[in-house]
Scaffold this motif. Structure first.
Motif, PDB file in Angstrom:
ATOM      1  N   MET A  75     -69.662 -30.273 -10.012  1.00 19.55           N
ATOM      2  CA  MET A  75     -68.285 -29.850  -9.792  1.00 19.55           C
ATOM      3  C   MET A  75     -68.229 -28.591  -8.927  1.00 19.55           C
ATOM      4  SD  MET A  75     -66.123 -31.937 -10.922  1.00 19.55           S
ATOM      5  CE  MET A  75     -64.688 -30.879 -10.747  1.00 19.55           C
ATOM      6  N   LEU A  76     -69.247 -27.747  -9.045  1.00 18.76           N
ATOM      7  CA  LEU A  76     -69.301 -26.549  -8.216  1.00 18.76           C
ATOM      8  C   LEU A  76     -69.525 -26.923  -6.752  1.00 18.76           C
ATOM      9  CD1 LEU A  76     -69.183 -23.489  -8.344  1.00 18.76           C
ATOM     10  CD2 LEU A  76     -71.665 -23.460  -8.676  1.00 18.76           C
ATOM     11  N   VAL A  77     -70.320 -27.942  -6.516  1.00 16.99           N
ATOM     12  CA  VAL A  77     -70.547 -28.430  -5.148  1.00 16.99           C
ATOM     13  C   VAL A  77     -69.231 -28.948  -4.562  1.00 16.99           C
ATOM     14  CG1 VAL A  77     -71.778 -30.096  -3.701  1.00 16.99           C
ATOM     15  CG2 VAL A  77     -72.946 -29.024  -5.654  1.00 16.99           C
ATOM     16  N   PHE A  78     -68.514 -29.742  -5.333  1.00 11.01           N
ATOM     17  CA  PHE A  78     -67.225 -30.273  -4.878  1.00 11.01           C
ATOM     18  C   PHE A  78     -66.254 -29.142  -4.563  1.00 11.01           C
ATOM     19  CE2 PHE A  78     -62.833 -31.147  -6.091  1.00 11.01           C
ATOM     20  CZ  PHE A  78     -62.511 -32.134  -5.169  1.00 11.01           C
ATOM     21  N   LEU A  79     -66.203 -28.138  -5.451  1.00 12.02           N
ATOM     22  CA  LEU A  79     -65.275 -27.022  -5.272  1.00 12.02           C
ATOM     23  C   LEU A  79     -65.537 -26.286  -3.964  1.00 12.02           C
ATOM     24  CD1 LEU A  79     -63.019 -25.291  -6.602  1.00 12.02           C
ATOM     25  CD2 LEU A  79     -64.839 -23.894  -7.598  1.00 12.02           C
ATOM     26  N   ALA A  80     -66.820 -25.994  -3.691  1.00 11.21           N
ATOM     27  CA  ALA A  80     -67.169 -25.284  -2.457  1.00 11.21           C
ATOM     28  C   ALA A  80     -66.969 -26.158  -1.227  1.00 11.21           C
ATOM     29  CB  ALA A  80     -68.615 -24.806  -2.526  1.00 11.21           C
ATOM     30  N   ALA A  81     -67.223 -27.448  -1.358  1.00 13.24           N
ATOM     31  CA  ALA A  81     -67.072 -28.353  -0.221  1.00 13.24           C
ATOM     32  C   ALA A  81     -65.617 -28.511   0.192  1.00 13.24           C
ATOM     33  CB  ALA A  81     -67.663 -29.722  -0.564  1.00 13.24           C
ATOM     34  N   PHE A  82     -64.708 -28.384  -0.757  1.00 12.36           N
ATOM     35  CA  PHE A  82     -63.295 -28.634  -0.484  1.00 12.36           C
ATOM     36  C   PHE A  82     -62.520 -27.354  -0.152  1.00 12.36           C
ATOM     37  CE2 PHE A  82     -58.855 -29.490  -1.685  1.00 12.36           C
ATOM     38  CZ  PHE A  82     -58.623 -30.636  -0.936  1.00 12.36           C
ATOM     39  N   THR A  83     -62.957 -26.216  -0.687  1.00 13.22           N
ATOM     40  CA  THR A  83     -62.205 -24.968  -0.574  1.00 13.22           C
ATOM     41  C   THR A  83     -62.884 -24.000   0.392  1.00 13.22           C
ATOM     42  OG1 THR A  83     -63.404 -23.846  -2.353  1.00 13.22           O
ATOM     43  CG2 THR A  83     -61.564 -25.286  -3.002  1.00 13.22           C
ATOM     44  N   PRO A  84     -62.283 -22.801   0.601  1.00 15.86           N
ATOM     45  CA  PRO A  84     -62.904 -21.808   1.488  1.00 15.86           C
ATOM     46  C   PRO A  84     -64.146 -21.126   0.921  1.00 15.86           C
ATOM     47  CG  PRO A  84     -60.527 -21.506   1.412  1.00 15.86           C
ATOM     48  CD  PRO A  84     -60.878 -22.460   0.310  1.00 15.86           C
ATOM     49  N   ILE A  85     -64.570 -21.427  -0.317  1.00 16.96           N
ATOM     50  CA  ILE A  85     -65.835 -20.889  -0.803  1.00 16.96           C
ATOM     51  C   ILE A  85     -66.918 -21.271   0.204  1.00 16.96           C
ATOM     52  CG2 ILE A  85     -67.598 -21.065  -2.616  1.00 16.96           C
ATOM     53  CD1 ILE A  85     -65.359 -21.610  -4.602  1.00 16.96           C
ATOM     54  N   PRO A  86     -67.769 -20.333   0.621  1.00 22.10           N
ATOM     55  CA  PRO A  86     -68.777 -20.651   1.668  1.00 22.10           C
ATOM     56  C   PRO A  86     -69.669 -21.823   1.265  1.00 22.10           C
ATOM     57  CG  PRO A  86     -68.646 -18.290   1.313  1.00 22.10           C
ATOM     58  CD  PRO A  86     -67.822 -18.917   0.232  1.00 22.10           C
ATOM     59  N   TYR A  87     -69.531 -22.925   1.953  1.00 21.71           N
ATOM     60  CA  TYR A  87     -70.298 -24.140   1.642  1.00 21.71           C
ATOM     61  C   TYR A  87     -71.792 -23.900   1.815  1.00 21.71           C
ATOM     62  CZ  TYR A  87     -71.654 -29.103   1.976  1.00 21.71           C
ATOM     63  OH  TYR A  87     -72.254 -30.329   1.798  1.00 21.71           O
ATOM     64  N   LYS A  88     -72.154 -23.041   2.793  1.00 22.13           N
ATOM     65  CA  LYS A  88     -73.571 -22.761   3.044  1.00 22.13           C
ATOM     66  C   LYS A  88     -74.241 -22.122   1.833  1.00 22.13           C
ATOM     67  CE  LYS A  88     -72.367 -20.443   6.670  1.00 22.13           C
ATOM     68  NZ  LYS A  88     -70.910 -20.531   6.491  1.00 22.13           N
ATOM     69  N   LEU A  89     -73.486 -21.323   1.074  1.00 19.20           N
ATOM     70  CA  LEU A  89     -74.035 -20.723  -0.144  1.00 19.20           C
ATOM     71  C   LEU A  89     -74.405 -21.805  -1.150  1.00 19.20           C
ATOM     72  CD1 LEU A  89     -74.624 -18.405  -2.121  1.00 19.20           C
ATOM     73  CD2 LEU A  89     -72.183 -18.343  -2.658  1.00 19.20           C
ATOM     74  N   ILE A  90     -73.571 -22.832  -1.226  1.00 19.49           N
ATOM     75  CA  ILE A  90     -73.816 -23.922  -2.170  1.00 19.49           C
ATOM     76  C   ILE A  90     -74.966 -24.802  -1.708  1.00 19.49           C
ATOM     77  CG2 ILE A  90     -72.802 -25.992  -3.204  1.00 19.49           C
ATOM     78  CD1 ILE A  90     -71.673 -23.404  -4.316  1.00 19.49           C
ATOM     79  N   THR A  91     -74.997 -25.143  -0.431  1.00 16.02           N
ATOM     80  CA  THR A  91     -76.028 -26.073   0.041  1.00 16.02           C
ATOM     81  C   THR A  91     -77.425 -25.501  -0.145  1.00 16.02           C
ATOM     82  OG1 THR A  91     -75.995 -25.274   2.348  1.00 16.02           O
ATOM     83  CG2 THR A  91     -74.436 -27.022   1.761  1.00 16.02           C
ATOM     84  N   ILE A  92     -77.601 -24.243   0.232  1.00  7.75           N
ATOM     85  CA  ILE A  92     -78.929 -23.640   0.136  1.00  7.75           C
ATOM     86  C   ILE A  92     -79.303 -23.344  -1.310  1.00  7.75           C
ATOM     87  CG2 ILE A  92     -80.335 -21.650   0.793  1.00  7.75           C
ATOM     88  CD1 ILE A  92     -78.779 -21.548   3.414  1.00  7.75           C
ATOM     89  N   SER A  93     -78.354 -22.779  -2.067  1.00  6.22           N
ATOM     90  CA  SER A  93     -78.666 -22.444  -3.456  1.00  6.22           C
ATOM     91  C   SER A  93     -78.895 -23.692  -4.304  1.00  6.22           C
ATOM     92  CB  SER A  93     -77.559 -21.586  -4.066  1.00  6.22           C
ATOM     93  OG  SER A  93     -76.330 -22.295  -4.124  1.00  6.22           O
ATOM     94  N   ALA A  94     -78.240 -24.799  -3.970  1.00  4.54           N
ATOM     95  CA  ALA A  94     -78.478 -26.044  -4.704  1.00  4.54           C
ATOM     96  C   ALA A  94     -79.933 -26.480  -4.574  1.00  4.54           C
ATOM     97  CB  ALA A  94     -77.551 -27.147  -4.194  1.00  4.54           C
ATOM     98  N   GLY A  95     -80.500 -26.283  -3.383  1.00  5.74           N
ATOM     99  CA  GLY A  95     -81.914 -26.591  -3.193  1.00  5.74           C
ATOM    100  C   GLY A  95     -82.818 -25.613  -3.907  1.00  5.74           C
ATOM    101  N   VAL A  96     -82.459 -24.326  -3.857  1.00  9.88           N
ATOM    102  CA  VAL A  96     -83.265 -23.298  -4.522  1.00  9.88           C
ATOM    103  C   VAL A  96     -83.361 -23.568  -6.022  1.00  9.88           C
ATOM    104  CG1 VAL A  96     -83.391 -20.849  -5.126  1.00  9.88           C
ATOM    105  CG2 VAL A  96     -82.757 -21.522  -2.797  1.00  9.88           C
ATOM    106  N   PHE A  97     -82.222 -23.945  -6.641  1.00  7.48           N
ATOM    107  CA  PHE A  97     -82.173 -24.141  -8.081  1.00  7.48           C
ATOM    108  C   PHE A  97     -82.389 -25.595  -8.497  1.00  7.48           C
ATOM    109  CE2 PHE A  97     -79.371 -20.366  -7.390  1.00  7.48           C
ATOM    110  CZ  PHE A  97     -80.287 -19.436  -7.841  1.00  7.48           C
ATOM    111  N   LYS A  98     -82.791 -26.434  -7.503  1.00  6.65           N
ATOM    112  CA  LYS A  98     -83.209 -27.812  -7.763  1.00  6.65           C
ATOM    113  C   LYS A  98     -82.127 -28.642  -8.457  1.00  6.65           C
ATOM    114  CE  LYS A  98     -87.369 -26.918  -6.184  1.00  6.65           C
ATOM    115  NZ  LYS A  98     -87.212 -25.494  -5.785  1.00  6.65           N
ATOM    116  N   LEU A  99     -80.870 -28.480  -7.998  1.00  4.12           N
ATOM    117  CA  LEU A  99     -79.819 -29.374  -8.465  1.00  4.12           C
ATOM    118  C   LEU A  99     -80.163 -30.795  -8.040  1.00  4.12           C
ATOM    119  CD1 LEU A  99     -76.893 -29.455  -9.733  1.00  4.12           C
ATOM    120  CD2 LEU A  99     -76.049 -29.435  -7.383  1.00  4.12           C
ATOM    121  N   ASN A 100     -79.852 -31.773  -8.867  1.00  2.00           N
ATOM    122  CA  ASN A 100     -80.141 -33.166  -8.533  1.00  2.00           C
ATOM    123  C   ASN A 100     -79.575 -33.493  -7.146  1.00  2.00           C
ATOM    124  OD1 ASN A 100     -79.040 -36.198  -8.563  1.00  2.00           O
ATOM    125  ND2 ASN A 100     -80.882 -36.080  -9.820  1.00  2.00           N
TER     126      ASN A 100
END
Length: 216
Positions: free
Chosen positions: A131-156
């Motif tokens: 849901m956090l990925v969806f939120l950042a992808a849709f809103t002005p939250i920096p998507y790049k923060l989500i994409t890189i951190s998702a890999g760092v923290f090994k999100l599925n």
């Protein structure tokens, strides 16, 4: 004659140096200029791809210009933007997953990517997941923060891609749809009030980080 020439030369006012526009405006203009190129579709894809990991200007800027310039191709441009952004998100995930130790010094220089933000993200993934990925992808939250951190923290990875696809798809097709129906009335306001829109976008970004900080 020589004296008169000397006096007139001395009396001429010094040329006023031309002031460069702010960096964000120059980047905006550079992105917008691609709308006049025969390679506009490729530029849209590449900018959407790059924005998912490091480029500061959202691809919406070029998407808006292209849809306004070619009304009937709104959905094609939205699809190109979506494909570039989601694939760029996958690349950002890959950077976080396998190259973070070697590249974090570079990426922490990008606005929105800070050690503190990454520390905050660790707990948020445990609570919110995709849901956090969806939120950042849709809103002005920096998507790049989500994409890189998702890999760092090994999100599925499949969950990450699903959230990105739905969030980015919703955003770009919403923009394209609004412009498809109301476009001719919107562009003059974007050009005239760009500085105010940039400030408003910055406020939304800060609000996005504040929202992430207090999500429970």
């Amino acid at each position: 004659m020589s004296d008169a020439s000397s006096v007139s030369t001395e009396e001429q006012p010094a040329a006023t140096p031309v002031k460069k526009p702010p960096l964000h405006r120059r980047l905006y203009n550079w992105v917008l200029a691609w709308s006049e190129s025969k390679h506009a579709s490729k530029a849209l894809f590449l900018i959407a791809f790059a924005e998912s990991s490091f480029f500061p200007v959202p691809p919406d800027v070029l998407l808006i210009a292209l849809v306004l310039g070619s009304h009937r191709e709104a959905w094609r441009f939205a699809s190109i933007c979506l494909a570039g952004s989601v694939l760029g998100g996958a690349a950002g995930y890959g950077i976080g997953w396998g190259l973070w130790e070697a590249t974090q010094g570079i990426f922490f220089k990008i606005p929105g990517l800070t050690p503190a933000a990454f520390e905050t993200m660790a707990g948020r993934y445990e609570e919110w997941g995709v849901m956090l990925v969806f939120l950042a992808a849709f809103t002005p939250i920096p998507y790049k923060l989500i994409t890189i951190s998702a890999g760092v923290f090994k999100l599925n990875f499949l969950s990450f891609m699903a959230g990105s696809l739905v969030g980015r798809g919703g955003r770009f097709f919403l923009v394209a749809g609004l412009l498809y129906f109301f476009g001719p009335k919107i562009r003059p306001h974007i050009d005239k009030h760009f500085e105010k829109l940039a400030i408003a976008f910055g406020v939304l970004l800060v609000g996005g980080f504040v929202a992430m900080k207090y999500l429970r």
